[in-house]
Design an enzyme around this catalytic site. Sequence first.
Site, PDB file in Angstrom:
ATOM      1  N   LYS A 151      33.799  22.515   1.265  1.00 48.89           N
ATOM      2  CA  LYS A 151      33.654  23.381   2.748  1.00 48.89           C
ATOM      3  C   LYS A 151      35.057  23.384   3.157  1.00 48.89           C
ATOM      4  CE  LYS A 151      32.657  20.480   6.402  1.00 48.89           C
ATOM      5  NZ  LYS A 151      33.731  20.747   7.405  1.00 48.89           N
ATOM      6  N   ASN A 152      35.990  22.294   3.158  1.00 51.65           N
ATOM      7  CA  ASN A 152      37.154  22.682   4.206  1.00 51.65           C
ATOM      8  C   ASN A 152      38.184  23.494   3.401  1.00 51.65           C
ATOM      9  OD1 ASN A 152      36.140  21.126   6.017  1.00 51.65           O
ATOM     10  ND2 ASN A 152      37.394  19.223   5.452  1.00 51.65           N
ATOM     11  N   ASP A 168      38.438  11.517   6.001  1.00 52.60           N
ATOM     12  CA  ASP A 168      37.084  11.923   5.822  1.00 52.60           C
ATOM     13  C   ASP A 168      36.256  11.056   5.007  1.00 52.60           C
ATOM     14  OD1 ASP A 168      37.799  13.782   7.654  1.00 52.60           O
ATOM     15  OD2 ASP A 168      37.505  15.728   6.293  1.00 52.60           O
ATOM     16  N   ARG A 211      41.186  16.097  20.829  1.00 42.25           N
ATOM     17  CA  ARG A 211      41.633  16.950  19.533  1.00 42.25           C
ATOM     18  C   ARG A 211      42.516  18.098  20.177  1.00 42.25           C
ATOM     19  NH1 ARG A 211      36.901  17.657  15.254  1.00 42.25           N
ATOM     20  NH2 ARG A 211      38.687  18.243  13.878  1.00 42.25           N
ATOM     21  N   PRO A 212      43.895  17.757  20.181  1.00 49.15           N
ATOM     22  CA  PRO A 212      44.624  19.022  21.044  1.00 49.15           C
ATOM     23  C   PRO A 212      45.091  19.836  19.876  1.00 49.15           C
ATOM     24  CG  PRO A 212      45.850  16.696  20.403  1.00 49.15           C
ATOM     25  CD  PRO A 212      44.466  16.667  19.878  1.00 49.15           C
ATOM     26  N   ILE A 213      45.448  21.020  20.519  1.00 49.44           N
ATOM     27  CA  ILE A 213      45.610  22.338  19.562  1.00 49.44           C
ATOM     28  C   ILE A 213      47.140  22.462  20.004  1.00 49.44           C
ATOM     29  CG2 ILE A 213      43.351  23.224  19.438  1.00 49.44           C
ATOM     30  CD1 ILE A 213      44.036  25.215  21.521  1.00 49.44           C
ATOM     31  N   ASP A 214      47.919  21.655  20.441  1.00 46.40           N
ATOM     32  CA  ASP A 214      49.433  21.933  20.811  1.00 46.40           C
ATOM     33  C   ASP A 214      50.130  22.729  19.530  1.00 46.40           C
ATOM     34  OD1 ASP A 214      48.854  19.389  20.047  1.00 46.40           O
ATOM     35  OD2 ASP A 214      51.289  19.035  20.129  1.00 46.40           O
ATOM     36  N   GLN A 215      49.835  21.959  18.434  1.00 48.34           N
ATOM     37  CA  GLN A 215      50.663  22.531  17.229  1.00 48.34           C
ATOM     38  C   GLN A 215      50.379  24.026  16.669  1.00 48.34           C
ATOM     39  OE1 GLN A 215      53.247  20.523  15.940  1.00 48.34           O
ATOM     40  NE2 GLN A 215      52.660  19.621  17.923  1.00 48.34           N
ATOM     41  N   CYS A 267      33.591  17.920  15.034  1.00 42.67           N
ATOM     42  CA  CYS A 267      33.008  16.289  15.155  1.00 42.67           C
ATOM     43  C   CYS A 267      33.902  15.824  16.376  1.00 42.67           C
ATOM     44  CB  CYS A 267      33.392  15.586  13.840  1.00 42.67           C
ATOM     45  SG  CYS A 267      32.276  16.068  12.542  1.00 42.67           S
ATOM     46  N   ARG A 275      35.117  23.026  14.385  1.00 39.40           N
ATOM     47  CA  ARG A 275      36.509  23.303  14.568  1.00 39.40           C
ATOM     48  C   ARG A 275      37.195  24.429  13.882  1.00 39.40           C
ATOM     49  NH1 ARG A 275      38.902  21.084  18.385  1.00 39.40           N
ATOM     50  NH2 ARG A 275      41.209  20.890  17.992  1.00 39.40           N
ATOM     51  N   ARG A 292      25.901  20.081   8.010  1.00 34.71           N
ATOM     52  CA  ARG A 292      27.198  20.700   8.189  1.00 34.71           C
ATOM     53  C   ARG A 292      28.167  20.672   7.045  1.00 34.71           C
ATOM     54  NH1 ARG A 292      30.836  18.916  12.830  1.00 34.71           N
ATOM     55  NH2 ARG A 292      32.083  20.512  11.624  1.00 34.71           N
TER      56      ARG A 292
HETATM   57  C1  UD1 Z   1      41.055  19.004   9.225  1.00 37.04           C
HETATM   58  C2  UD1 Z   1      39.443  18.855   8.673  1.00 37.04           C
HETATM   59  C3  UD1 Z   1      38.698  17.372   9.062  1.00 37.04           C
HETATM   60  C4  UD1 Z   1      39.908  16.304   8.693  1.00 37.04           C
HETATM   61  C5  UD1 Z   1      41.178  16.438   9.214  1.00 37.04           C
HETATM   62  C6  UD1 Z   1      42.472  15.503   8.986  1.00 37.04           C
HETATM   63  C7  UD1 Z   1      38.397  21.152   8.571  1.00 37.04           C
HETATM   64  C8  UD1 Z   1      37.603  21.954   8.958  1.00 37.04           C
HETATM   65  N1  UD1 Z   1      38.710  20.031   9.231  1.00 37.04           N
HETATM   66  O1  UD1 Z   1      40.572  18.854  10.602  1.00 37.04           O
HETATM   67  O2  UD1 Z   1      37.574  17.397   8.500  1.00 37.04           O
HETATM   68  O3  UD1 Z   1      39.572  14.984   9.373  1.00 37.04           O
HETATM   69  O4  UD1 Z   1      41.683  17.940   8.937  1.00 37.04           O
HETATM   70  O5  UD1 Z   1      42.186  15.241   7.186  1.00 37.04           O
HETATM   71  O6  UD1 Z   1      39.431  21.281   7.555  1.00 37.04           O
HETATM   72  N2  UD1 Z   1      46.852  17.368  16.123  1.00 37.04           N
HETATM   73  C9  UD1 Z   1      47.413  17.461  17.159  1.00 37.04           C
HETATM   74  N3  UD1 Z   1      47.929  18.616  17.688  1.00 37.04           N
HETATM   75  C10 UD1 Z   1      47.260  19.768  16.927  1.00 37.04           C
HETATM   76  C11 UD1 Z   1      46.731  19.617  15.824  1.00 37.04           C
HETATM   77  C12 UD1 Z   1      46.211  18.457  15.326  1.00 37.04           C
HETATM   78  O7  UD1 Z   1      47.878  16.474  17.893  1.00 37.04           O
HETATM   79  O8  UD1 Z   1      47.685  20.644  17.641  1.00 37.04           O
HETATM   80  C13 UD1 Z   1      46.405  16.004  15.711  1.00 37.04           C
HETATM   81  C14 UD1 Z   1      44.906  15.591  15.696  1.00 37.04           C
HETATM   82  O9  UD1 Z   1      44.438  15.306  16.940  1.00 37.04           O
HETATM   83  C15 UD1 Z   1      44.765  14.355  14.636  1.00 37.04           C
HETATM   84  C16 UD1 Z   1      45.770  14.960  13.567  1.00 37.04           C
HETATM   85  O10 UD1 Z   1      46.507  15.818  14.339  1.00 37.04           O
HETATM   86  O11 UD1 Z   1      45.185  13.150  15.339  1.00 37.04           O
HETATM   87  C17 UD1 Z   1      45.258  15.646  12.405  1.00 37.04           C
HETATM   88  O12 UD1 Z   1      44.240  16.925  12.797  1.00 37.04           O
HETATM   89  P1  UD1 Z   1      44.204  18.071  11.772  1.00 37.04           P
HETATM   90  O13 UD1 Z   1      44.997  17.922  10.468  1.00 37.04           O
HETATM   91  O14 UD1 Z   1      44.780  19.132  12.702  1.00 37.04           O
HETATM   92  O15 UD1 Z   1      42.800  18.204  11.849  1.00 37.04           O
HETATM   93  P2  UD1 Z   1      41.648  19.137  11.690  1.00 37.04           P
HETATM   94  O16 UD1 Z   1      42.596  20.585  11.036  1.00 37.04           O
HETATM   95  O17 UD1 Z   1      41.326  19.803  13.108  1.00 37.04           O
END
Ligand code: UD1
Length: 423
Positions: A22-23, A308, A122-126, A117, A93, A400
Amino acid sequence: MDKIVISGKRPLYGTIEVSGMKNAALPILYATILVGGKFSIENLPDVNDINLTLGIIETLGGKCVKDGACVEIDTTDIDGKVSIPVDTVKKMRASLYLLGALLGRYGYARIGYPGGCDFGVRPIDQHKKCFKTFGATVTEGDGHICVSAEQGLSGAHLFFDIVSVGATVNAILAAAKTPGVTTIENAAKEPHIVDLANFLNTCGAHISGAGTDTIKIRGEKELHGCSYDIIPDMIEAGTYMTAVAAAGGCVTIKNVIPKHLESITAKLIEAGVTVNVDDDSVEVVREPDSQLSRIMLKAIPYPGFPTDMQPQMCALLCSANGTSYITEGVWANRFRYVEELVRMGAHIVVEGKIAVIEGVSELSGAQVSAVDLRGGAAVVIAALCAKGVTVIDNISLIERGYHDIVGKLRSVGADIRKVSFPD
Ligand code: UD1
């Protein structure tokens, strides 16, 4: 309302075939929007998040024709300005990948905030940092995030502050067609990142280094459609491996890439389970009622133990001999499922990012909920080894990410069924 009903304590024997990942499929489906063209994608898992994404492609004007695990997609005529309903975007997500895909193709994207989930903040700053680094403007308001680059994007040097799968995907999507050379440092190394890069390279992109923490992309304006086979789902495979470890028995799990499973295999062996590795399958063996050993594990980015798989492993360790420790090293709050295991008689205490699991001789069936996708898988595993009947609700969260989990577990002897209850 549909629920899963499991009568536990039946060892499992036979073969389970793993679906496509899926991912990996999600970023690849969004990449078809970026590329624009005709695609034939094989080994697509039939799960809710994928079907939702095909719906998003169609809403944007693309065409998708599904035939089992294969989908023909035509994204030649996509209207990047069509807005996707916020309710749809909020269901997962991965809808964040629309930003990278549409920005990379049209220089503009606007979507509602994504869901997914609930693991705490779950920030999106990056993600925003990546778009800005490539020259886009990011604005937020009215519950939407908008990225635009009227002058176009340009290749750049991007250093992520933390390792993020999603932000790495968005950076690859945004950069694949962007003029110039992009270097992504501190990139995620997960197999699904490699699969996305391989897919885009099959479409004519120039991406190297995927699977290491430095990815280089030489932008290629003209990409084209292709045929592509999605890699097997390592988390689905790991979930069934852990299910067999919990219930006992002997099951061969087919259509896997054993290399992707190394961290999971290592922990199962440490817990006293036998895992026999072949070219594209693993056989998991545990004598029913043999004692599992306590272990310690920390969930970290690939190639470490995957976050996961942390809930499923916790379910297994509930009946290990002694006290196990699980540290969650990725998410702020990924132990919400523990309450459900406690309802089944587990002895678990969570202190911040650490779960302390004191093994009990036996779990017992109860009425529980799937609190999220993998937390749902954890209660399924607990139920398979528990005495009595477990009824799991909220199972759409499990669906899902797991194609036909009920059928696959039934085929190896589990007493599991999906039942419709009146609301
Ligand atoms: C993806 C997976 C999810 C898995 C995760 C980590 C998908 C659809 N989902 O989620 O199942 O648990 O990878 O292997 O593939 N973070 C920040 N800022 C950002 C982005 C992330 O601080 O802009 C932090 C998150 O809060 C978290 C960590 O980075 O603590 C890892 O997140 P990330 O790898 O981005 O997870 P997803 O891509 O959302």
